[in-house]
Design a protein around this motif. Structure first.
Motif, short mmCIF file in Angstrom:
data_model
loop_
_atom_site.label_atom_id
_atom_site.label_comp_id
_atom_site.label_asym_id
_atom_site.label_seq_id
_atom_site.Cartn_x
_atom_site.Cartn_y
_atom_site.Cartn_z
N PHE A 260 -6.15 0.09 2.67
CA PHE A 260 -6.50 0.17 1.50
C PHE A 260 -7.58 1.56 1.91
CE2 PHE A 260 -8.48 -0.58 -2.15
CZ PHE A 260 -7.63 -0.44 -2.63
N ASP A 261 -8.56 1.58 2.10
CA ASP A 261 -9.88 1.97 2.17
C ASP A 261 -9.46 3.94 2.69
OD1 ASP A 261 -11.75 0.21 2.16
OD2 ASP A 261 -12.43 -0.21 3.51
N LYS B 144 -7.25 5.45 -0.14
CA LYS B 144 -8.66 6.28 -1.38
C LYS B 144 -9.15 7.85 -0.70
CE LYS B 144 -10.14 3.17 -4.21
NZ LYS B 144 -9.46 3.46 -5.26
N LEU C 265 0.78 -1.62 -0.08
CA LEU C 265 0.07 -0.02 0.23
C LEU C 265 0.98 0.89 0.64
CD1 LEU C 265 -2.95 -1.83 2.75
CD2 LEU C 265 -3.04 -1.27 -0.05
N ILE D 98 -9.06 -6.71 -4.75
CA ILE D 98 -7.99 -6.88 -4.23
C ILE D 98 -8.72 -8.25 -3.56
CG2 ILE D 98 -6.03 -6.35 -2.95
CD1 ILE D 98 -6.75 -4.06 -3.26
N MET E 178 -6.40 -3.71 4.04
CA MET E 178 -8.20 -3.57 3.50
C MET E 178 -8.15 -2.59 4.11
SD MET E 178 -7.32 -5.81 1.32
CE MET E 178 -8.35 -4.62 0.30
N ARG F 186 -12.15 -2.22 -3.76
CA ARG F 186 -11.41 -3.00 -2.43
C ARG F 186 -11.97 -4.35 -3.07
NH1 ARG F 186 -12.50 -2.60 3.95
NH2 ARG F 186 -12.13 -4.62 4.22
N LEU G 112 0.11 3.25 -3.64
CA LEU G 112 -0.82 4.14 -2.71
C LEU G 112 -0.45 5.66 -2.82
CD1 LEU G 112 -3.79 1.81 -2.08
CD2 LEU G 112 -2.98 2.61 -3.94
N GLY H 222 -3.54 1.33 -8.49
CA GLY H 222 -4.32 0.83 -7.95
C GLY H 222 -5.25 2.49 -6.77
#
Length: 344
Positions: free
Chosen positions: A232-233, A236, A12, A279, A229, A276, A16, A271
């Protein structure tokens, strides 16, 4: 006992955040106070102008081997004297056609052959024996997959990244206390049951929890994957674009990779466009077994290779499917045993 150092956020960070701008095209070099005050509009404009290099070969998936490394000093050895250990090993597969990614966790205790070393041993030893090159060869031979690139990340990145995104909320299902005086500085973990927001330091402590789980290493891997995850959220969110200069610092301080700046920027943009559900997280299927005085994770090689192929074929995760099958088989066996007893 040496405690696992969690580096699950490495991809990540690379894909990202700071990796967007490792070429120093987004902010000044060195990073200045003015660059930290970069407006969202200006940051967006510069991101759109970033030069990228396509790392894919045609429509073939890309395989990146990700290492979480541990250099922590212990009571009997300094940080400099310790061999670098890969406590987290993950195969990241990215499909350029379907725009999907898989994070396949390879338990460090997986029982494998390592080139140049007699007899099978733990996968985690490969990095200590020969760095990323030997570790790559070991995974390639075991899974019959070509590794395109590697990335290593020091565990300090996790603490800094969690603080950068404003913390992570978790629901801890138990009270848990633990102390390890073997590592330097000593590790102290003390959590109370319930929902809470963790800062970077507490997040690392939370991710280190192992002994409370029924299957210590595998259950902890699943906690790590869920944590990824959540990160990740957070990454983003539109507001995170203002954090890019800080994320650059984290990446530069903690990541080593043979991906070029342009390739990383390409993957970063890719990415940012992923949802979500695109992935997938999975774990090599195996069983714990004691051989001599050492506990290993025994993985059927043919099954492991099939697990890698399944993702390429667009199928969902394999580990949970196998676990459900094992549970159903055990329940059926128990029912049969009960029936036999009743008949007698």
């Amino acid at each position: 006992m040496r405690v696992l150092k969690i580096i699950v956020a490495a991809l990540l960070i690379a894909a990202l955040s700071g990796a967007l701008v490792l070429g120093y095209e987004l902010v000044d070099r060195p990073i200045t106070k003015r660059s930290h005050e970069l407006s969202r509009e200006e940051a967006t404009k510069r991101i759109n102008k970033l030069d990228t290099t396509n790392p894919f070969t045609g429509d073939d998936p890309l395989h990146i081997l990700l290492f979480g490394i541990d250099k922590t000093a212990t009571t009997d050895m300094t940080e400099e004297g310790n061999p670098t250990r890969s406590d987290v090993v993950m195969l990241v597969t990215i499909d350029p056609v379907t725009k999907r990614a898989q994070l396949l966790s390879l338990p460090r205790d997986t029982y494998v052959d390592i080139e140049g070393h007699q007899g099978k041993t733990k996968l985690g030893h490969a990095y200590a024996y020969g760095g990323e090159k030997l570790a790559e060869e070991t995974v390639e031979n075991f899974l019959d997959v070509k590794i395109d690139y590697y990335a290593t990340v020091d565990y300090n990145a996790v603490e800094r990244l969690v603080d950068a995104v404003g913390g992570i909320e978790v629901d801890i299902p138990f009270d848990y206390s633990y102390e390890d005086t073997y590592v330097v500085p000593n590790l102290h973990i003390d959590f109370k049951k319930g929902k809470q927001k963790l800062d970077g330091a507490d997040a690392v402590r939370y991710l280190r929890i192992r002994k409370i789980y029924e299957d210590q290493d595998i259950d902890r891997i699943q906690v790590q994957q869920r944590f990824i995850m959540q990160l990740f959220d957070k990454l983003k969110r539109p507001m995170m674009i203002l954090k890019i200069p800080e994320l650059i610092d984290i990446a530069l301080d903690n990541i080593e990779t043979n991906l070029t700046y342009g390739q990383i920027a390409y993957l970063a943009k890719m990415g940012l466009d992923m949802d979500r559900e695109n992935i997938q997280t999975d774990t090599l299927v195996g069983d714990n077994k004691r051989i001599g005085n050492i506990e290993y994770y025994i993985v059927d090689q043919a099954s492991a290779r099939e697990q890698v192929r399944r993702f390429a074929e667009g199928k969902i995760g394999y580990y949970e499917e196998i676990q459900e099958q094992k549970k159903a088989n055990q329940e059926n066996s128990d029912a049969d045993d009960t029936g036999e007893s009743t008949n007698e």
